[in-house]
Design a protein around this motif. Structure first.
Motif, mmCIF file in Angstrom:
data_model
loop_
_atom_site.group_PDB
_atom_site.id
_atom_site.type_symbol
_atom_site.label_atom_id
_atom_site.label_comp_id
_atom_site.label_asym_id
_atom_site.label_seq_id
_atom_site.Cartn_x
_atom_site.Cartn_y
_atom_site.Cartn_z
ATOM 1 N N ILE A 85 38.115 44.847 46.468
ATOM 2 C CA ILE A 85 38.453 43.482 46.045
ATOM 3 C C ILE A 85 37.574 42.496 46.807
ATOM 4 O O ILE A 85 37.464 42.575 48.030
ATOM 5 C CB ILE A 85 39.941 43.189 46.303
ATOM 6 N N HIS A 86 36.913 41.592 46.074
ATOM 7 C CA HIS A 86 36.104 40.555 46.710
ATOM 8 C C HIS A 86 36.728 39.190 46.419
ATOM 9 O O HIS A 86 36.820 38.784 45.269
ATOM 10 C CB HIS A 86 34.655 40.616 46.210
ATOM 11 N N ASN A 87 37.131 38.521 47.472
ATOM 12 C CA ASN A 87 37.796 37.227 47.309
ATOM 13 C C ASN A 87 36.835 36.055 47.333
ATOM 14 O O ASN A 87 37.247 34.909 47.213
ATOM 15 C CB ASN A 87 38.837 37.046 48.418
ATOM 16 N N GLY A 88 35.541 36.357 47.499
ATOM 17 C CA GLY A 88 34.550 35.293 47.511
ATOM 18 C C GLY A 88 33.165 35.887 47.618
ATOM 19 O O GLY A 88 33.009 37.106 47.658
ATOM 20 N N PHE A 89 32.154 35.041 47.626
ATOM 21 C CA PHE A 89 30.776 35.488 47.834
ATOM 22 C C PHE A 89 30.004 34.379 48.533
ATOM 23 O O PHE A 89 30.502 33.248 48.661
ATOM 24 C CB PHE A 89 30.106 35.895 46.513
ATOM 25 N N CYS A 90 28.792 34.715 48.987
ATOM 26 C CA CYS A 90 27.991 33.731 49.722
ATOM 27 C C CYS A 90 26.822 33.231 48.886
ATOM 28 O O CYS A 90 26.290 33.960 48.048
ATOM 29 C CB CYS A 90 27.446 34.343 51.004
ATOM 30 N N ILE A 91 26.433 31.998 49.138
ATOM 31 C CA ILE A 91 25.188 31.459 48.600
ATOM 32 C C ILE A 91 24.327 31.046 49.783
ATOM 33 O O ILE A 91 24.773 30.257 50.632
ATOM 34 C CB ILE A 91 25.433 30.236 47.692
ATOM 35 N N ALA A 92 23.136 31.626 49.868
ATOM 36 C CA ALA A 92 22.188 31.230 50.913
ATOM 37 C C ALA A 92 21.177 30.273 50.300
ATOM 38 O O ALA A 92 20.673 30.519 49.200
ATOM 39 C CB ALA A 92 21.479 32.452 51.474
ATOM 40 N N HIS A 93 20.918 29.187 50.995
ATOM 41 C CA HIS A 93 19.939 28.202 50.510
ATOM 42 C C HIS A 93 19.450 27.404 51.699
ATOM 43 O O HIS A 93 20.232 27.145 52.628
ATOM 44 C CB HIS A 93 20.582 27.266 49.477
ATOM 45 N N VAL A 98 31.656 30.832 48.981
ATOM 46 C CA VAL A 98 32.424 30.362 47.829
ATOM 47 C C VAL A 98 33.719 31.159 47.797
ATOM 48 O O VAL A 98 33.713 32.372 47.556
ATOM 49 C CB VAL A 98 31.637 30.563 46.516
ATOM 50 N N ASP A 99 34.818 30.477 48.065
ATOM 51 C CA ASP A 99 36.121 31.127 48.169
ATOM 52 C C ASP A 99 36.755 31.205 46.769
ATOM 53 O O ASP A 99 37.348 30.238 46.296
ATOM 54 C CB ASP A 99 36.992 30.298 49.133
ATOM 55 N N LEU A 100 36.608 32.362 46.148
ATOM 56 C CA LEU A 100 37.106 32.513 44.768
ATOM 57 C C LEU A 100 38.615 32.351 44.712
ATOM 58 O O LEU A 100 39.154 31.686 43.823
ATOM 59 C CB LEU A 100 36.715 33.885 44.214
ATOM 60 N N GLN A 101 39.295 32.957 45.682
ATOM 61 C CA GLN A 101 40.763 32.896 45.689
ATOM 62 C C GLN A 101 41.260 31.470 45.772
ATOM 63 O O GLN A 101 42.122 31.047 45.007
ATOM 64 C CB GLN A 101 41.267 33.671 46.896
ATOM 65 N N LYS A 102 40.679 30.740 46.704
ATOM 66 C CA LYS A 102 41.108 29.356 46.919
ATOM 67 C C LYS A 102 40.841 28.503 45.671
ATOM 68 O O LYS A 102 41.698 27.747 45.232
ATOM 69 C CB LYS A 102 40.351 28.780 48.121
ATOM 70 N N HIS A 103 39.650 28.684 45.076
ATOM 71 C CA HIS A 103 39.283 27.788 43.978
ATOM 72 C C HIS A 103 39.856 28.203 42.623
ATOM 73 O O HIS A 103 39.731 27.464 41.650
ATOM 74 C CB HIS A 103 37.762 27.654 43.895
ATOM 75 N N THR A 104 40.437 29.399 42.540
ATOM 76 C CA THR A 104 41.031 29.817 41.262
ATOM 77 C C THR A 104 42.541 29.951 41.363
ATOM 78 O O THR A 104 43.188 30.345 40.397
ATOM 79 C CB THR A 104 40.494 31.200 40.813
ATOM 80 N N GLY A 105 43.097 29.670 42.537
ATOM 81 C CA GLY A 105 44.528 29.869 42.700
ATOM 82 C C GLY A 105 44.885 31.346 42.739
ATOM 83 O O GLY A 105 45.865 31.779 42.125
ATOM 84 N N GLY A 106 44.044 32.142 43.413
ATOM 85 C CA GLY A 106 44.451 33.526 43.705
ATOM 86 C C GLY A 106 43.664 34.632 43.023
ATOM 87 O O GLY A 106 43.963 35.799 43.226
ATOM 88 N N SER A 107 42.662 34.294 42.207
ATOM 89 C CA SER A 107 41.907 35.353 41.529
ATOM 90 C C SER A 107 40.769 35.880 42.390
ATOM 91 O O SER A 107 40.343 35.243 43.350
ATOM 92 C CB SER A 107 41.335 34.851 40.206
ATOM 93 N N SER A 126 34.792 25.132 39.062
ATOM 94 C CA SER A 126 34.190 25.555 37.798
ATOM 95 C C SER A 126 33.399 26.856 37.995
ATOM 96 O O SER A 126 33.498 27.789 37.193
ATOM 97 C CB SER A 126 33.282 24.438 37.269
ATOM 98 N N LEU A 127 32.618 26.921 39.069
ATOM 99 C CA LEU A 127 31.885 28.147 39.377
ATOM 100 C C LEU A 127 32.850 29.323 39.543
ATOM 101 O O LEU A 127 32.677 30.388 38.943
ATOM 102 C CB LEU A 127 31.056 27.947 40.663
ATOM 103 N N ALA A 128 33.887 29.121 40.350
ATOM 104 C CA ALA A 128 34.828 30.208 40.634
ATOM 105 C C ALA A 128 35.560 30.647 39.373
ATOM 106 O O ALA A 128 35.734 31.847 39.121
ATOM 107 C CB ALA A 128 35.828 29.759 41.703
ATOM 108 N N GLU A 129 35.956 29.676 38.554
ATOM 109 C CA GLU A 129 36.688 29.984 37.318
ATOM 110 C C GLU A 129 35.858 30.895 36.411
ATOM 111 O O GLU A 129 36.360 31.854 35.828
ATOM 112 C CB GLU A 129 36.995 28.665 36.584
#
Ligand code: DHB
Length: 350
Positions: free
Chosen positions: A31-39, A46-55, A340-343
């Motif tokens: 299970i991956h709850n987020g991913f990183c963007i390097a720039h 990017v916290d997927l769980q936080k920005h999608t309400g748990g996904s 929007s990205l996380a969704e």
């Protein structure tokens, strides 16, 4: 075998469970709850769980999925024909379509109620639809991805998408002992141009320093270059032929939508066929193309956007480079943009 992406949307994982094929996926998938963007030398999460309400998403290799599906088919006593030649759909616009193929010098015929063309971009299904009945939309990108699989500990437990002035890079993984890395390369490059050492050196140049320092390198066990393409053919039905997956649409790999888009087609088709055979209700079949395409186009939009956000585009206006930079700055400074990205990344509803 070609190594393919392994990021599953939660909706896809649900579909595997519904089909009673999800046991090993749930045991071995990560299970991956987020991913990183390097720039610009920094790493953002990017916290997927936080920005999608748990996904979240599940990392589970496509080759593993294929194995599970084959085993499930075997358990049902289903027949799978390998090495069929000259597969040809016939009379697909009639009430009695059939498919012929050759195997071991013998020609076989399968009479069908419906034919599902899930035979990939180069398959015969789409090509058997008259050209004047199909509308095609296509975009090719002026670069490819050079991918390496190595039996090494992944540099990060999270995926890292890298925007760098030398070009895009991605640190992904198949498990805690199997790493998958990609770098953007010109379309003119050949795999043989890239030794393992050259690959690792270029990957390191594109990673933030603290990540590059942690990178464990090793011999590649697979190395290949994939061009990037966006493509949609409409409609996804002709007579009694239904197209699904790559037979009808292709996305660039950025964002890992390809397999997931195929899964939503199958979800719609599966329920449409259940309604037809169990309830005599054809609304699902009649609405399949429109329903599938509505979601397909959203995956197209997202994959295109991720691709445009993260890659280096040679020979374009400095203005466009500034817009890209601003797109990134806006994304990372806006809760709404991150949502929007996380969704999209965890998967829009089926
Ligand atoms: C992988 C590929 C992708 O395109 C992506 O967005 C994430 C992961 C992969 O191969 O692991």
């Amino acid at each position: 075998m070609k190594i393919r992406a392994g990021v599953l949307e939660h909706g896809f994982a649900r579909l595997m469970r519904e089909a009673q094929c999800g046991e090993r996926m749930d045991r071995e998938g990560e299970i991956h709850n987020g991913f990183c963007i390097a720039h610009d030398g920094v790493l953002d999460y990017v916290d997927l769980q936080k920005h999608t309400g748990g996904s979240s998403v599940l990392v589970y290799g496509q080759t593993e999925l294929t194995r599970d599906l084959y085993e499930a088919r075997d358990r049902l006593g289903g027949k799978v024909v390998h090495n069929a030649e000259d597969v040809t759909p016939h009379d697909i616009d009639s009430g009695a379509p059939f498919v012929t193929y050759r195997v071991g010098g013998e020609t076989m015929r399968v009479d069908c109620d419906y034919v599902i063309g899930a035979d990939g971009f180069h398959g015969v299904s789409r090509k058997s639809i008259p050209a004047d009945k199909l509308r095609e939309y296509e975009r090719v990108y002026p670069f490819g991805w050079l991918g390496v699989l190595s039996r090494t500990k992944p540099v990060s437990p999270d995926l890292i998408y890298v925007k760098h002035e030398r070009g895009f890079a991605l640190c992904s993984l198949r498990s805690q002992v199997l790493s998958r890395y990609y770098i953007q390369v010109p379309l003119t490059d050949k795999v043989d141009d890239w030794s393992d050492d050259a690959f690792w050196a270029e990957l390191k140049r594109r990673l933030p320093v603290e990540v590059a320092e942690r990178l464990i390198t090793g011999p590649s066990i697979e190395k290949s270059i994939a061009p990037l393409r966006s493509y949609v053919a409409e409609p996804m039905r002709y007579g009694r032929l239904f197209l699904a997956g790559d037979a009808a649409h292709i996305v660039p790999p950025t964002g890992a939508r390809g397999l997931n888009s195929a899964a939503s087609d199958i979800y719609y088709l599966y329920h449409a066929l259940l309604d037809h055979y169990q309830n005599g209700d054809d609304r699902g079949l009649d609405g399949y193309s429109a329903r599938a395409l509505a979601r397909v186009w959203k995956a197209q939009r997202f994959s295109w956007w991720m691709t445009m956000l993260l890659h280096r585009f040679p020979d374009r206006l400095a203005y466009d480079d500034m817009l890209q930079q601003t797109d990134m700055a806006y994304l990372l400074s806006s809760e709404s943009a991150l949502r929007s990205l996380a969704e999209n990344y965890v998967g829009l509803p089926f």
